[in-house]
Design a protein around this motif. Structure first.
Motif, PDB file in Angstrom:
ATOM      1  N   PRO A 239       0.968  -1.243   0.111  1.00 32.40           N
ATOM      2  CA  PRO A 239       0.035   0.005   0.020  1.00 32.40           C
ATOM      3  C   PRO A 239       1.049   1.142   0.096  1.00 32.40           C
ATOM      4  O   PRO A 239       1.728   1.281   0.657  1.00 32.40           O
ATOM      5  CB  PRO A 239      -0.902  -0.203   1.042  1.00 32.40           C
ATOM      6  CG  PRO A 239       0.075  -0.918   2.135  1.00 32.40           C
ATOM      7  CD  PRO A 239       0.761  -1.877   1.259  1.00 32.40           C
ATOM      8  N   LYS A 240       0.466   2.317  -0.752  1.00 30.09           N
ATOM      9  CA  LYS A 240       1.082   3.597  -0.751  1.00 30.09           C
ATOM     10  C   LYS A 240       0.450   4.466   0.251  1.00 30.09           C
ATOM     11  O   LYS A 240       1.084   5.454   0.761  1.00 30.09           O
ATOM     12  CB  LYS A 240       0.954   4.097  -2.227  1.00 30.09           C
ATOM     13  CG  LYS A 240       2.084   3.661  -3.265  1.00 30.09           C
ATOM     14  CD  LYS A 240       1.634   2.350  -3.574  1.00 30.09           C
ATOM     15  CE  LYS A 240       2.697   1.615  -4.571  1.00 30.09           C
ATOM     16  NZ  LYS A 240       2.190   0.178  -4.772  1.00 30.09           N
ATOM     17  N   TYR A 241      -0.669   4.111   0.858  1.00 32.16           N
ATOM     18  CA  TYR A 241      -1.331   4.851   1.897  1.00 32.16           C
ATOM     19  C   TYR A 241      -1.619   4.041   2.910  1.00 32.16           C
ATOM     20  O   TYR A 241      -1.945   2.883   2.799  1.00 32.16           O
ATOM     21  CB  TYR A 241      -2.564   5.476   1.654  1.00 32.16           C
ATOM     22  CG  TYR A 241      -3.446   5.693   2.635  1.00 32.16           C
ATOM     23  CD1 TYR A 241      -3.298   7.269   3.118  1.00 32.16           C
ATOM     24  CD2 TYR A 241      -4.347   5.185   3.022  1.00 32.16           C
ATOM     25  CE1 TYR A 241      -4.097   7.548   4.289  1.00 32.16           C
ATOM     26  CE2 TYR A 241      -5.430   5.472   4.141  1.00 32.16           C
ATOM     27  CZ  TYR A 241      -5.130   6.697   4.862  1.00 32.16           C
ATOM     28  OH  TYR A 241      -5.715   7.193   5.952  1.00 32.16           O
ATOM     29  N   LEU A 242      -1.185   4.493   4.230  1.00 33.78           N
ATOM     30  CA  LEU A 242      -1.673   3.710   5.605  1.00 33.78           C
ATOM     31  C   LEU A 242      -1.942   5.025   6.451  1.00 33.78           C
ATOM     32  O   LEU A 242      -1.654   6.272   6.277  1.00 33.78           O
ATOM     33  CB  LEU A 242      -0.441   3.122   5.968  1.00 33.78           C
ATOM     34  CG  LEU A 242       0.183   1.809   5.428  1.00 33.78           C
ATOM     35  CD1 LEU A 242       1.471   1.498   5.930  1.00 33.78           C
ATOM     36  CD2 LEU A 242      -0.898   0.671   5.497  1.00 33.78           C
ATOM     37  N   THR A 272      -4.136  -2.955  13.817  1.00 29.36           N
ATOM     38  CA  THR A 272      -3.310  -3.776  12.897  1.00 29.36           C
ATOM     39  C   THR A 272      -4.257  -3.757  11.607  1.00 29.36           C
ATOM     40  O   THR A 272      -5.354  -3.706  11.463  1.00 29.36           O
ATOM     41  CB  THR A 272      -3.006  -5.122  13.384  1.00 29.36           C
ATOM     42  OG1 THR A 272      -4.240  -5.700  13.701  1.00 29.36           O
ATOM     43  CG2 THR A 272      -2.174  -4.774  14.683  1.00 29.36           C
ATOM     44  N   VAL A 273      -3.602  -3.913  10.371  1.00 25.01           N
ATOM     45  CA  VAL A 273      -4.081  -4.321   9.227  1.00 25.01           C
ATOM     46  C   VAL A 273      -3.105  -5.388   8.614  1.00 25.01           C
ATOM     47  O   VAL A 273      -1.950  -5.060   8.498  1.00 25.01           O
ATOM     48  CB  VAL A 273      -4.246  -3.061   8.518  1.00 25.01           C
ATOM     49  CG1 VAL A 273      -3.293  -2.279   7.969  1.00 25.01           C
ATOM     50  CG2 VAL A 273      -5.156  -3.411   7.116  1.00 25.01           C
ATOM     51  N   SER A 274      -3.546  -6.323   8.025  1.00 24.86           N
ATOM     52  CA  SER A 274      -2.990  -7.580   7.324  1.00 24.86           C
ATOM     53  C   SER A 274      -3.377  -7.336   5.804  1.00 24.86           C
ATOM     54  O   SER A 274      -4.488  -7.274   5.595  1.00 24.86           O
ATOM     55  CB  SER A 274      -3.319  -8.790   7.714  1.00 24.86           C
ATOM     56  OG  SER A 274      -2.607  -9.219   8.994  1.00 24.86           O
ATOM     57  N   LYS A 295     -16.786  -1.987  -3.874  1.00 27.49           N
ATOM     58  CA  LYS A 295     -15.982  -1.570  -5.113  1.00 27.49           C
ATOM     59  C   LYS A 295     -14.532  -1.121  -4.597  1.00 27.49           C
ATOM     60  O   LYS A 295     -14.610  -0.235  -3.639  1.00 27.49           O
ATOM     61  CB  LYS A 295     -16.314  -0.862  -6.102  1.00 27.49           C
ATOM     62  CG  LYS A 295     -17.558  -1.392  -6.818  1.00 27.49           C
ATOM     63  CD  LYS A 295     -17.477  -0.468  -8.331  1.00 27.49           C
ATOM     64  CE  LYS A 295     -18.714  -1.281  -9.379  1.00 27.49           C
ATOM     65  NZ  LYS A 295     -18.156  -1.855 -10.200  1.00 27.49           N
ATOM     66  N   VAL A 296     -13.386  -1.630  -5.040  1.00 30.04           N
ATOM     67  CA  VAL A 296     -12.113  -0.840  -4.529  1.00 30.04           C
ATOM     68  C   VAL A 296     -11.603  -0.263  -5.995  1.00 30.04           C
ATOM     69  O   VAL A 296     -11.547  -0.965  -7.002  1.00 30.04           O
ATOM     70  CB  VAL A 296     -11.018  -1.965  -4.251  1.00 30.04           C
ATOM     71  CG1 VAL A 296      -9.777  -1.309  -4.362  1.00 30.04           C
ATOM     72  CG2 VAL A 296     -11.372  -2.572  -3.210  1.00 30.04           C
ATOM     73  N   GLU A 333     -10.854   0.677   2.507  1.00 32.51           N
ATOM     74  CA  GLU A 333     -11.328   0.903   1.028  1.00 32.51           C
ATOM     75  C   GLU A 333      -9.878   1.890   0.540  1.00 32.51           C
ATOM     76  O   GLU A 333      -9.540   1.719  -0.515  1.00 32.51           O
ATOM     77  CB  GLU A 333     -12.417   1.622   0.736  1.00 32.51           C
ATOM     78  CG  GLU A 333     -13.497   0.439   0.827  1.00 32.51           C
ATOM     79  CD  GLU A 333     -15.148   0.923   0.573  1.00 32.51           C
ATOM     80  OE1 GLU A 333     -15.802   0.053   0.300  1.00 32.51           O
ATOM     81  OE2 GLU A 333     -15.267   2.064   0.971  1.00 32.51           O
ATOM     82  N   LYS A 334      -9.532   2.872   1.474  1.00 32.06           N
ATOM     83  CA  LYS A 334      -8.559   3.918   1.174  1.00 32.06           C
ATOM     84  C   LYS A 334      -7.297   3.248   1.065  1.00 32.06           C
ATOM     85  O   LYS A 334      -6.392   3.468  -0.077  1.00 32.06           O
ATOM     86  CB  LYS A 334      -8.484   4.687   2.223  1.00 32.06           C
ATOM     87  CG  LYS A 334      -7.959   5.981   1.608  1.00 32.06           C
ATOM     88  CD  LYS A 334      -8.098   7.332   2.821  1.00 32.06           C
ATOM     89  CE  LYS A 334      -7.389   8.511   2.506  1.00 32.06           C
ATOM     90  NZ  LYS A 334      -7.444   9.532   3.263  1.00 32.06           N
ATOM     91  N   ILE A 335      -6.947   2.331   1.789  1.00 34.02           N
ATOM     92  CA  ILE A 335      -5.621   1.679   1.639  1.00 34.02           C
ATOM     93  C   ILE A 335      -5.848   0.666   0.380  1.00 34.02           C
ATOM     94  O   ILE A 335      -4.680   0.708  -0.193  1.00 34.02           O
ATOM     95  CB  ILE A 335      -5.534   0.489   3.033  1.00 34.02           C
ATOM     96  CG1 ILE A 335      -5.414   1.367   4.315  1.00 34.02           C
ATOM     97  CG2 ILE A 335      -4.241  -0.297   2.788  1.00 34.02           C
ATOM     98  CD1 ILE A 335      -5.313   0.724   5.429  1.00 34.02           C
ATOM     99  N   ALA A 336      -6.854  -0.032   0.186  1.00 39.74           N
ATOM    100  CA  ALA A 336      -6.795  -0.816  -0.773  1.00 39.74           C
ATOM    101  C   ALA A 336      -6.719  -0.255  -2.147  1.00 39.74           C
ATOM    102  O   ALA A 336      -6.020  -0.834  -3.088  1.00 39.74           O
ATOM    103  CB  ALA A 336      -8.271  -1.404  -1.027  1.00 39.74           C
TER     104      ALA A 336
END
Lengths: 341, 175
Positions: A239-242, A272-274, A295-296, A333-336
């Protein structure tokens, strides 16, 4: 009149202060937090724990009896929900035995990361970097005086966790985790607690006569994510955003039904996020879950909730992605959307 | 069970996990509400632990060096087959037939794999949830994986294998 009002306020404040329990200790809250993490390694106890996990629509609850013998023998015996009644989980160091009474089987899992002191220290440092710890007035849990520690996110100013530690032993007796919108997402607390000198080792014996089944095994995860990504065997994405404060923590490569899957874990010390990803002819099944379409960006996706944990799955650029975390759907969704820009 | 006191024999069976699942669960409930039986349980548990401690203290193991020398001696005495014996053994029907069968099946599936698309594999969402919970264990104050997924379904979970963090083969050899 104002003077009289001020006087009344002072009397009320004095009464409130008088009624409040004894205040917090002199040691810094972070020191107490560190001691609380280590407490089970030095304490033996029996008790009953209730765990509530609040999803957006429904709540999942567990009640289990716990017997813990320091440093690393633990048995959890489920009392609720009814479907698990009589089942138990015995942890002996890095090996966990899940005893399924109804199916007459024992699932044996090995996880070398359970007692990884280096990882624990690293992760505590991440927590320290992202959260301010402060004391609230002391309270009582199950008749025992507890110190109350609040962990507030440095970026959002939002209180994320409230921890109550036994004033005498430092054991965590109650823990509450809050979502980004301030809603309570998880509450875990001792309903009964009794410290004991010794628990017979037979309590932690695995029952005989049941079928033993191999569960998943895991080695020590690596914090060198580039090395892990190279072991995946395909061109992996990240991911480019976290969310602010999140940082790569661990990663490993697992083989699920012959599908090589890369697993990267990001955390801010509490949340946490995996991110899972694999390649080829695989699909995700939601047979035991209620999945909802979303949707992503322009890609079809599905998400489901498991207590306070959310799972979001989609496919893009020949890869199958699954995000799992204790974050809101909007955040996931933003991370995705940032994984393959 | 909640009305009547249990027996010492039941307590002993309970301690040794010899009771059936229903009787075991019923006795657990009874012990929570009956101080007299709980005291009997504590007494028997202490006694069991004393016996175990005594047994452990009395146990003696052979030193590792002695064990190693015994195995060396066993290996040295085992007769080594000659080269002709090894070749003859290889061509026994019991080996030749399965080897031939494996070659034929391998050739068939090798051909199939190169001429057909591989089947779709469905991975249950529970695998991902379980793995996320598992790797969370090292997080400070992380949820301690209560309610393990292994209790939720009939799947054995043995089809999930840890492959690597770094140096897969090196780590696999040590496991």
């Amino acid at each position: 009149m104002p003077k009289r009002a001020n006087g009344a306020a002072l009397v009320l404040a004095a009464a409130l202060i008088g009624a409040a329990p004894v205040h917090a200790p002199a040691v810094p809250p972070t020191v107490l937090l560190h001691e609380a993490i280590a407490a089970p390694k030095n304490l033996s106890y029996v008790g009953e724990i209730q765990v509530l996990r609040f999803g957006s629509q429904k709540t999942a609850a567990d009640v289990y009896r716990i017997e813990h013998r320091a440093p690393d023998l633990t048995r959890r015996w489920f009392l609720a929900p009814q479907s698990y009644y009589g089942d138990s989980v015995i942890s002996r160091g890095e090996t966990t035995y899940s005893i399924d009474v109804k199916r007459n089987k024992v699932v044996v899992a090995q996880d070398d990361a359970i007692d990884d002191q280096v990882a624990e220290d690293d992760n505590f440092a991440v927590l320290n970097a992202n959260y301010n710890a402060s004391f609230a007035p002391d309270d009582f849990v199950e008749g025992r005086r507890v110190h109350v520690i609040l962990l507030t996110n440095k970026y959002t100013g939002q209180m994320t966790m409230r921890i109550k530690t036994d004033a005498k032993t430092n054991l965590v007796l109650e823990k509450e985790i809050y979502a980004a919108n301030g809603a309570l997402s998880t509450q875990e607390r001792f309903e009964q607690i009794r410290y004991v000198q010794q628990i017979p080792s037979g309590i932690f014996d695995v029952p005989k006569g049941m079928q033993h089944v191999d569960g998943p095994s895991r080695g020590l995860p690596s914090s060198d994510l580039q090395h892990v990504i190279a072991a995946a065997g395909f061109k992996a994405q990240g991911p480019k955003y976290l969310p602010e404060g999140f940082t790569p923590v661990e990663g490993d490569v697992i083989d699920i039904k012959g599908v090589r899957t890369l697993h990267l874990l990001y955390s801010d010390g509490i949340r946490t996020v995996s991110l899972f990803q694999n390649q080829g002819s695989s699909d995700i099944g939601f047979e035991n879950f209620k999945a909802t379409d979303t949707k992503v960006e322009k890609h079809e996706a599905k998400y489901t909730e498991d207590g306070s944990t959310l799972l979001l799955a989609w496919s893009e650029s020949g890869l199958h992605f699954t995000l799992v975390g204790e974050l809101s759907l909007a955040e996931l969704e933003k991370i995705a959307a940032s994984v393959v820009p | 069970m909640n009305q009547e006191h249990t027996t010492t024999e039941n307590i002993i069976d309970y301690l040794h996990h010899e009771l059936g699942p229903e009787a075991d669960a019923a006795l657990l409930l009874h012990l929570k509400s009956c101080a007299q039986c709980a005291a009997m349980y504590e007494e028997q548990a202490r006694l069991s632990e004393s016996l175990r401690a005594f047994a452990r203290a009395s146990e003696r193991e052979l030193p590792q060096g002695v064990v190693a020398r015994i195995w060396d001696a066993v290996d040295a005495q085992a007769p080594q087959p000659s080269v002709t014996q090894r070749i003859a053994a290889f061509f026994r029907p019991a080996i030749v037939v399965p080897v031939a069968a494996v070659l034929v099946v391998g050739a068939f599936f090798g051909y199939s794999a190169t001429h057909h698309a591989s089947p779709m594999i469905t991975i249950d969402a529970a695998y991902y949830l379980r793995d996320h919970a598992s790797i969370n264990n090292t997080m400070p104050f992380g949820e301690s994986s209560v309610e393990p997924t292994s209790l939720r379904s009939d799947e054995s979970a043995s089809d999930q294998q840890w492959v690597a963090s770094t140096g897969a083969s090196a780590v696999a050899e040590t496991r």
